[in-house]
Design an enzyme around this catalytic site. Structure first.
Site, PDB file in Angstrom:
ATOM      1  CD  GLU A  54     -66.795 -19.681  55.216  1.00 56.69           C
ATOM      2  OE1 GLU A  54     -67.876 -19.832  55.119  1.00 56.69           O
ATOM      3  OE2 GLU A  54     -65.801 -20.278  54.989  1.00 56.69           O
ATOM      4  CD  GLU A  64     -66.036 -27.437  51.786  1.00 56.06           C
ATOM      5  OE1 GLU A  64     -66.334 -26.970  52.634  1.00 56.06           O
ATOM      6  OE2 GLU A  64     -65.308 -27.286  50.901  1.00 56.06           O
ATOM      7  CB  CYS A  85     -64.208 -23.810  52.150  1.00 55.02           C
ATOM      8  SG  CYS A  85     -63.160 -24.883  51.360  1.00 55.02           S
TER       9      CYS A  85
HETATM   10  P1  NAI Z   1     -74.202 -19.539  49.204  1.00 51.74           P
HETATM   11  O1  NAI Z   1     -73.886 -20.561  50.211  1.00 51.74           O
HETATM   12  O2  NAI Z   1     -75.679 -18.557  49.370  1.00 51.74           O
HETATM   13  O3  NAI Z   1     -74.183 -19.733  47.697  1.00 51.74           O
HETATM   14  C1  NAI Z   1     -73.627 -21.050  47.334  1.00 51.74           C
HETATM   15  C2  NAI Z   1     -74.390 -21.656  45.948  1.00 51.74           C
HETATM   16  O4  NAI Z   1     -75.711 -21.955  46.957  1.00 51.74           O
HETATM   17  C3  NAI Z   1     -74.721 -20.862  45.009  1.00 51.74           C
HETATM   18  O5  NAI Z   1     -74.702 -21.301  43.795  1.00 51.74           O
HETATM   19  C4  NAI Z   1     -76.085 -20.053  45.187  1.00 51.74           C
HETATM   20  O6  NAI Z   1     -76.633 -19.896  44.191  1.00 51.74           O
HETATM   21  C5  NAI Z   1     -76.679 -21.499  46.036  1.00 51.74           C
HETATM   22  N1  NAI Z   1     -77.978 -21.113  46.786  1.00 51.74           N
HETATM   23  C6  NAI Z   1     -78.017 -19.840  47.499  1.00 51.74           C
HETATM   24  N2  NAI Z   1     -79.189 -20.065  48.189  1.00 51.74           N
HETATM   25  C7  NAI Z   1     -79.799 -21.283  48.070  1.00 51.74           C
HETATM   26  C8  NAI Z   1     -81.017 -21.900  48.418  1.00 51.74           C
HETATM   27  N3  NAI Z   1     -82.024 -21.422  49.330  1.00 51.74           N
HETATM   28  N4  NAI Z   1     -81.241 -23.184  47.923  1.00 51.74           N
HETATM   29  C9  NAI Z   1     -80.442 -23.756  47.041  1.00 51.74           C
HETATM   30  N5  NAI Z   1     -79.237 -23.160  46.475  1.00 51.74           N
HETATM   31  C10 NAI Z   1     -78.981 -21.923  47.137  1.00 51.74           C
HETATM   32  O7  NAI Z   1     -72.938 -18.254  49.462  1.00 51.74           O
HETATM   33  P2  NAI Z   1     -72.841 -16.665  48.819  1.00 51.74           P
HETATM   34  O8  NAI Z   1     -74.147 -16.113  48.952  1.00 51.74           O
HETATM   35  O9  NAI Z   1     -72.318 -16.748  47.601  1.00 51.74           O
HETATM   36  O10 NAI Z   1     -71.619 -16.333  49.856  1.00 51.74           O
HETATM   37  C11 NAI Z   1     -72.038 -15.708  51.170  1.00 51.74           C
HETATM   38  C12 NAI Z   1     -70.870 -16.144  52.029  1.00 51.74           C
HETATM   39  O11 NAI Z   1     -70.779 -17.567  52.260  1.00 51.74           O
HETATM   40  C13 NAI Z   1     -69.795 -15.795  51.896  1.00 51.74           C
HETATM   41  O12 NAI Z   1     -69.212 -14.619  52.444  1.00 51.74           O
HETATM   42  C14 NAI Z   1     -68.919 -17.167  52.665  1.00 51.74           C
HETATM   43  O13 NAI Z   1     -68.774 -17.093  53.950  1.00 51.74           O
HETATM   44  C15 NAI Z   1     -69.796 -18.111  52.465  1.00 51.74           C
HETATM   45  N6  NAI Z   1     -69.267 -19.013  51.480  1.00 51.74           N
HETATM   46  C16 NAI Z   1     -68.700 -20.393  51.669  1.00 51.74           C
HETATM   47  C17 NAI Z   1     -67.969 -20.947  50.589  1.00 51.74           C
HETATM   48  C18 NAI Z   1     -67.489 -22.062  51.046  1.00 51.74           C
HETATM   49  O14 NAI Z   1     -66.756 -22.893  50.181  1.00 51.74           O
HETATM   50  N7  NAI Z   1     -67.056 -22.489  52.335  1.00 51.74           N
HETATM   51  C19 NAI Z   1     -68.128 -20.806  49.279  1.00 51.74           C
HETATM   52  C20 NAI Z   1     -69.178 -19.708  48.875  1.00 51.74           C
HETATM   53  C21 NAI Z   1     -69.646 -18.877  50.056  1.00 51.74           C
END
Ligand code: NAI
Ligand code: MG
Length: 490
Positions: free
Chosen positions: A393, A258, A292
């Site tokens: 986004e 998602e 999201c």
């Molecule tokens: P992210 O997608 O990197 O982090 C979400 C989760 O993934 C966290 O638990 C993180 O520890 C984990 N993660 C990060 N890198 C990983 C890897 N290589 N392998 C496995 N797990 C990993 O998002 P982040 O850095 O917190 O936010 C950056 C941008 O992502 C935001 O500005 C937004 O645009 C987007 N985002 C979108 C979300 C949504 O629900 N659509 C939620 C959070 C962030």
């Protein structure tokens, strides 16, 4: 707010095999309140070895011990007990999410109530798992399908709704008889850990629900690549989604994603424009835009676009910003300094490309805002479809108003994005509603509403917004394998 009862348990351990344990190498991370900068608690920084331990515990609980013998009725009762405990501690959960990631208490209280209901939905679903009697053409054959739990599930969740995402991942796992290793986001790990405590209290057997807090590149990456995980669910950015899919490819595990979006919200002049303007604000700015499915591309029919933008800006400016612990506050801070920098960069670039701000547009730094990461709701004028702030986004409170002339044009522009999570549509014309809903490429289309959500209605994305569905029967199916059983009757 350092008086929250849960904070006294700091440093918080991992939850592995029903026990709270420190990370094997003893390292920890810290949690801070994004409204005040205050240090809240420390928690374990799990790594590769801890993920190994958690997956082993989840495997063992899946195959041996009490869990495989739980009947649908037992699993339902367990989910009902957990729902009751979350309801009992609702205020604690609401406070914890508010101080850990900034979302206003008004919002987090409402979320907990919905999550209790979601757990009760999954409790009911535990009784409704069934295959079919198939109909082979061979005369001497009987065939049917049986549904079986897929096995050990991994889940990696973001920070924008920590309790929400935890319960959304745990509910179907318990309903189907799978087991779970959850990796919370490093920016918001406290509510998931409290949920782990309640799961033990509810009688979830050891190893069925394991939590490994830590960094994405460490614990997250190890979980995604782990050969002992049968299914992985991820919610977060599309960039990380790609990395996770690549990591999962080595073991061919089932993956559901998602991944957010850049959702269009389309307003025709024949709509109830007052309601549409009020809801456009909620669609774009709820949770300070850290949603999201935020409706961040607001397409408005040209004749009414200017007035509509003014109405949206005036509703947005009336929202009260501040420390979300105040029940009057509508919008809290962004989750982190990093997220504030990201949002500020998008704003600067939009200005450089020629956009202006009808309201908002710069970080708030005075007095009450000085120690937090506050960015006000911002309505861009003069934005175009090609600007980076309109294509990517942002995950912050920035909304672009984009005038359009007719249906064909707006469908083309609304679909001209790699994403496809949600789409809003405001019109008083029922034929137009059906025509448009059919042509919009999105997992959910909301007509004269936005972001409607219900346990019984599936939600998910098309294109780069992901794959798989959550909520509803479709969510249970993600956790089930279909076994075909043949019996020769001759
Ligand atoms: P992210 O997608 O990197 O982090 C979400 C989760 O993934 C966290 O638990 C993180 O520890 C984990 N993660 C990060 N890198 C990983 C890897 N290589 N392998 C496995 N797990 C990993 O998002 P982040 O850095 O917190 O936010 C950056 C941008 O992502 C935001 O500005 C937004 O645009 C987007 N985002 C979108 C979300 C949504 O629900 N659509 C939620 C959070 C962030
Ligand atoms: Mg925090």
């Amino acid at each position: 707010m350092s008086m929250h009862p849960f904070l006294t348990g700091s440093p918080h351990g991992l939850l592995i095999g029903g026990k709270r344990v420190p990370a094997r190498d003893g390292q920890t991370l810290s949690s801070h309140n994004p409204a005040t900068g205050e240090h809240l608690a420390d928690f374990a920084r799990g790594g590769v070895a801890d993920i190994d331990d958690a997956v082993a515990a989840a495997r063992s609980a899946f195959e041996t011990g009490p869990w495989p013998a739980f009947t649908p009725s037992d699993r339902q009762a367990l989910l009902m007990r957990l729902a009751d405990l979350v309801e009992r501690d609702a205020e604690q959960f609401a406070l914890l999410d508010t101080i850990d990631m900034g979302s206003p208490i008004r919002h987090t209280r409402g979320s907990v109530a919905m999550l209790v209901d979601l757990l009760r939905y999954y409790a009911g679903m535990a009784r409704g798992i069934e295959g079919v009697t198939a109909n082979p053409s061979a005369a001497d054959m009987f065939a049917c399908t049986v549904k079986e739990p897929v096995g050990v599930c991994g889940a990696i969740i973001p920070w924008n709704g920590p309790l929400w995402a935890s319960i959304l991942k745990l509910g179907p796992v318990l309903a189907t008889g799978c087991t779970l290793v959850l990796k919370p986001a490093e920016d918001a790990s406290l509510a998931p850990l409290l949920l782990g405590q309640l799961a033990l209290e509810a009688g979830v057997p050891p190893g069925v629900f394991n939590i490994v807090t830590g960094l994405g590149a460490e614990a997250g990456a190890a979980l995604a690549a782990h050969p002992g995980v049968d299914k992985l669910a991820f919610t977060g950015s599309d960039a990380t989604g790609r990395a996770i899919m690549a990591a999962a490819a080595g073991t061919l595990k089932r993956v559901s994603l998602e991944l957010g979006g850049k959702s269009p919200n389309i307003v025709f002049a024949d709509a109830d424009l007052d309601k549409a303007a009020q809801m456009a604000v909620v669609a774009a700015f709820a949770n300070s835009g850290q949603v999201c499915s935020a409706g961040t591309r607001l397409f408005v029919e040209r004749g009414v676009a200017e007035d509509f933008a003014r109405a949206v800006a005036s509703h947005a400016s009336a929202l009260k910003l501040g420390n979300g612990i105040d029940p009057e506050v509508d919008l809290g801070p962004l989750v982190s300094a990093r997220q504030l920098a990201r949002v500020s960069d998008y704003m600067a670039e939009a200005r450089a490309e020629g956009a202006g701000a009808v309201c908002g547009g710069a970080r708030l730094e005075d007095d009450a805002f000085a120690n937090g990461f506050f960015f006000p709701p911002t309505v861009l004028s003069g934005a175009t479809d090609t600007m980076r702030a309109v294509r990517e986004e942002i995950f912050g409170p920035i909304l672009a108003v984009l005038p359009f002339d007719d249906e064909d044009e707006v469908v083309t522009r609304a679909n001209a994005t790699p994403f496809g999570l949600g789409a809003g549509l405001w019109t008083g014309n029922v034929g137009r509603a059906h025509r448009m809903a059919k042509r919009l490429r999105a997992g959910s289309v909301w007509v004269n509403c936005y972001n409607a959500i219900d346990p019984a209605v599936p939600s998910g994305g098309v294109k780069a917004s992901g794959q798989g569905r959550e909520y509803g029967k479709a969510h249970l199916e993600e956790h089930l394998e279909t076994k075909s059983l043949w019996i020769a009757t001759d």
